[in-house]
Scaffold this active site. Structure first.
Site, short mmCIF file in Angstrom:
data_model
loop_
_atom_site.label_atom_id
_atom_site.label_comp_id
_atom_site.label_asym_id
_atom_site.label_seq_id
_atom_site.Cartn_x
_atom_site.Cartn_y
_atom_site.Cartn_z
N HIS A 37 -19.04 153.12 -78.73
CA HIS A 37 -19.26 153.46 -77.32
C HIS A 37 -19.80 152.24 -76.56
O HIS A 37 -19.40 151.96 -75.43
CB HIS A 37 -20.31 154.58 -77.18
CG HIS A 37 -19.95 155.85 -77.86
ND1 HIS A 37 -20.64 156.33 -78.95
CD2 HIS A 37 -18.97 156.76 -77.60
CE1 HIS A 37 -20.12 157.49 -79.33
NE2 HIS A 37 -19.11 157.77 -78.54
N GLN A 61 -13.40 171.79 -76.02
CA GLN A 61 -12.53 171.06 -76.96
C GLN A 61 -12.85 171.34 -78.43
O GLN A 61 -12.29 170.71 -79.31
CB GLN A 61 -12.54 169.57 -76.65
CG GLN A 61 -13.83 168.84 -76.96
CD GLN A 61 -13.82 167.41 -76.42
OE1 GLN A 61 -13.88 167.20 -75.21
NE2 GLN A 61 -13.72 166.43 -77.30
N ASP A 150 -9.75 157.24 -81.42
CA ASP A 150 -9.09 158.49 -81.05
C ASP A 150 -7.79 158.13 -80.32
O ASP A 150 -7.63 158.38 -79.12
CB ASP A 150 -10.00 159.33 -80.15
CG ASP A 150 -11.25 159.77 -80.89
OD1 ASP A 150 -11.11 160.35 -81.97
OD2 ASP A 150 -12.36 159.49 -80.39
N VAL A 176 -14.49 150.20 -83.70
CA VAL A 176 -15.55 149.36 -84.26
C VAL A 176 -15.87 149.91 -85.64
O VAL A 176 -15.94 151.12 -85.84
CB VAL A 176 -16.80 149.38 -83.34
CG1 VAL A 176 -17.93 148.56 -83.94
CG2 VAL A 176 -16.43 148.85 -81.96
O1 PAF Z 1 -13.84 161.09 -77.04
C1 PAF Z 1 -14.74 161.89 -76.69
O2 PAF Z 1 -15.92 161.67 -76.95
C2 PAF Z 1 -14.37 163.15 -75.92
O3 PAF Z 1 -13.18 163.69 -76.39
C3 PAF Z 1 -14.31 162.92 -74.39
C4 PAF Z 1 -13.22 161.95 -74.01
C5 PAF Z 1 -15.66 162.41 -73.91
C6 PAF Z 1 -14.02 164.25 -73.68
O4 PAF Z 1 -14.99 165.19 -73.95
#
Ligand code: PAF
Length: 290
Positions: A37, A61, A150, A176
């Site tokens: 991140h 999700q 992802d 990473v």
């Molecule tokens: O990759 C993630 O952490 C999540 O899928 C996201 C893009 C923040 C959506 O909730």
């Protein structure tokens, strides 16, 4: 750094930046921030006037038997890390703020989801696209940054941006890794000591596949078999999938003669880990997607 929790407040802040013609870089996360991140945030910082990051564990999700409740959270540490990296605005809404009533409209995706994680996690990408669409409307970023760990998510967000004409440049940045090659992930904390040692075989397997491609192999099945064999030999967990597909269209290929994704997912006792390599037709790593 401004910490904002309400939709009204984020709208006001963004309106001000827009009035000043600021370029906004955006990093959407579910928190429990790690180097992956932070790398996205640093890139956003370099390439934009303002950086907005969001932390929101999006219930839409997660499937009914998935880890929504126990998904790792550490708001205090995340706030500190975001501040250190130079984030200008940290948007951390509650689920009630984002979804004050059950959504009447939700995004649905028709392609790029019947493979990889989309097949194993039905409805997952509908939930991702729903929240990302809301966040894009609220933040109105110039550029949006996502991790290629992802990579399927990047492919579906790319389709979202194109199909719905969002005026946003999508940037995908490389995974990473830990020193031994394990892809950094918030879910790595679920691994036992033994599983943590075994987990390195995901990246080892993918590397073995890459080597085969570099040595001239073009048959997808042979490459998949090599990856599967390398992983199977070294884990107590169960392979969910090993797939090789065109990227970003995520379709089957009969021969590797275009950019591809070589990807795997493995179930351990308390974690399902994913990893992938994005490779060009010669087998070289693709390090930035945009
Ligand atoms: O990759 C993630 O952490 C999540 O899928 C996201 C893009 C923040 C959506 O909730």
């Amino acid at each position: 750094m401004k910490v904002i929790r309400t939709i009204d407040a984020i709208k006001k802040v963004i309106q001000d930046y827009k009035a000043q013609n600021k370029q906004i870089g955006f990093v959407a996360t579910m928190g429990f921030l790690h180097d992956g991140h932070l790398q996205l945030m640093r890139a956003a910082k370099q390439e934009n006037d303002i950086v907005v990051a969001s932390i929101f564990v999006n219930p839409l999700q997660f499937g009914p038997n998935e880890d929504f409740e126990k998904y790792p959270r550490n708001e205090q540490k995340d706030t500190q890390l975001a501040e250190e990296v130079g984030i200008d605005v940290l948007f951390m809404p509650t689920a009630e703020e984002m979804y004050p009533q059950p959504m009447i409209i939700q995004m649905g995706i028709t392609r790029r989801v019947d493979v990889l994680c989309g097949r194993s996690r039905p409805g997952h990408f509908d939930g991702v696209l729903t929240v990302v669409t809301k966040l894009f409307h609220l933040i109105q970023p110039t550029k949006a940054y996502f991790g290629l760990k992802d990579a399927q998510q990047v492919a579906v967000i790319d389709a979202l941006i194109q199909d719905l004409n969002f005026p946003i440049a999508l940037v995908g940045l490389p995974t990473v890794r830990e020193a031994d090659g394990l892809a950094k992930s918030s879910r790595n904390v679920y691994l036992s000591e033994t599983e943590r040692k075994e987990a390195v075989s995901l990246s080892k397997g993918l590397q073995a596949g890459k080597q085969l491609l570099l040595s001239g192999e073009r048959d997808p099945q042979r490459i998949i078999d090599e990856v599967t064999k390398t992983i199977e030999l070294n884990i107590s967990g169960r392979i969910d999938y090993v797939e090789l597909l065109s990227y970003p269209s995520l379709e089957q290929v009969t021969s590797v003669d275009q950019p591809i994704i070589l990807a795997t997912a493995v179930f351990f006792e308390h974690a399902r880990l994913i990893d992938n390599l994005l490779l060009d037709e010669n087998g070289s790593l693709i390090t930035r997607y945009n």
